[in-house]
Design an enzyme around this catalytic site. Structure first.
Site, PDB file in Angstrom:
ATOM      1  CB  SER A  53       3.880  -1.413   1.282  1.00 55.28           C
ATOM      2  OG  SER A  53       3.244  -2.056   2.372  1.00 55.28           O
ATOM      3  CE  LYS A 127       6.298  -1.309   5.276  1.00 52.45           C
ATOM      4  NZ  LYS A 127       5.823  -0.840   3.947  1.00 52.45           N
TER       5      LYS A 127
END
Length: 282
Positions: A53, A127
């Site tokens: 990701s 993230k």
């Protein structure tokens, strides 16, 4: 006559020195473990990257060092930082995480306890912070991610990715004390866009473990993780705009008043000059 060599323990000869070392070794190991545990708890901890990701910024198997000290002083994550945070609920699969077994598993558990290896049981995510409390964030199909109306130049995206074509969103007003998170591999990241039914997709700032500051392993990928320049552009901060608004409005309101008063003074001066009569001398 030969001089005797006295060891730190008070014994003479080389044998005494060796026995003293082995006696102190457990103490040294204990001190090292305590220091490592304190460092892991308050300063720096290693985390392993388990998914795609955050490609290409982070690759699967990378070991990143996370700064855990700064949050202790009340500092909250800022736009552009890569952070590790606890699952706020519903972001990760509820399936149990496979636990290591045997001697290797025991060694990993021991090393992860003192922060020398990532824990296999940790359910954390990593993230990039795109927006913080007070910001408005949005992205339309074919467009760029915008924060407070400012488009981001996301040069860090995975090659071939679009900013949000797979999942347009917004506008979303990020509540105070919360964060909007997105992965750099935008088309392979279940980030804030996909969890908008849970607190509008935002994450509590107090669930952040710390900021990832360094890729430490493998050595061939050693690098720092700075904030991209696009997050430094002027006018991006909604708070700065709100705080400066009263001052701007005050100046704007004062200018007409000053001009009006100045005109009155000039007009009064003209009337006085025109209406004045010359004084005669006797």
């Amino acid at each position: 006559m030969e001089d005797d060599v006295t060891s730190e323990s008070g014994r003479t000869g080389g044998g005494g020195r060796q026995r003293s070392f082995w006696r102190e070794l457990p103490l040294l190991i204990g001190i090292a473990l305590v220091l490592a545990l304190l460092i892991k708890t308050f300063l720096v901890q290693a985390f392993s990257i388990p998914s795609n990701s955050m490609q290409n910024t982070l690759q699967v198997g990378d070991r990143v060092l996370v700064d855990k000290l700064t949050p202790w002083f009340g500092s909250e994550p800022e736009r552009g930082e890569i952070v590790v945070f606890h699952d706020p609920g519903g972001w990760l699969s509820e399936s149990p995480v496979p636990q290591p077994s045997g001697v290797g598993g025991a060694v990993q558990e021991a090393l992860s306890f003192v922060g020398l290896m990532p824990s296999a049981a940790e359910q954390d995510l990593i993230k990039r912070v795109i927006a913080v409390g007070g910001d408005t964030v949005q992205c339309s199909r074919g467009g760029q991610v915008e924060v407070n109306g400012k488009p981001l130049d996301e040069t860090y995206l995975f090659p071939g990715n679009t900013p949000c074509d797979d999942k347009p969103f917004g506008p979303v007003k990020v509540p105070e004390g919360r964060l909007w998170m997105m992965g750099d591999h935008r088309q392979d990241s279940l980030d804030s866009r996909f969890h908008q039914k849970l607190d509008a997709g935002t994450v509590p700032a107090d669930q952040v473990v710390g900021r990832a500051v360094l890729v430490a392993w493998p050595l061939t990928r050693w690098s720092t993780l700075p904030v991209p320049e696009t997050f430094e552009q002027k006018g991006l901060s909604a708070k700065a705009a709100v705080e400066s608004a009263p001052a701007v409005m005050g100046v704007a309101g004062a200018v007409p008043f000053v001009l009006w008063r100045r005109r009155r003074q000039l007009n009064a001066g003209v009337r006085t000059a025109v209406g004045a009569e010359p004084q005669s001398r006797d």
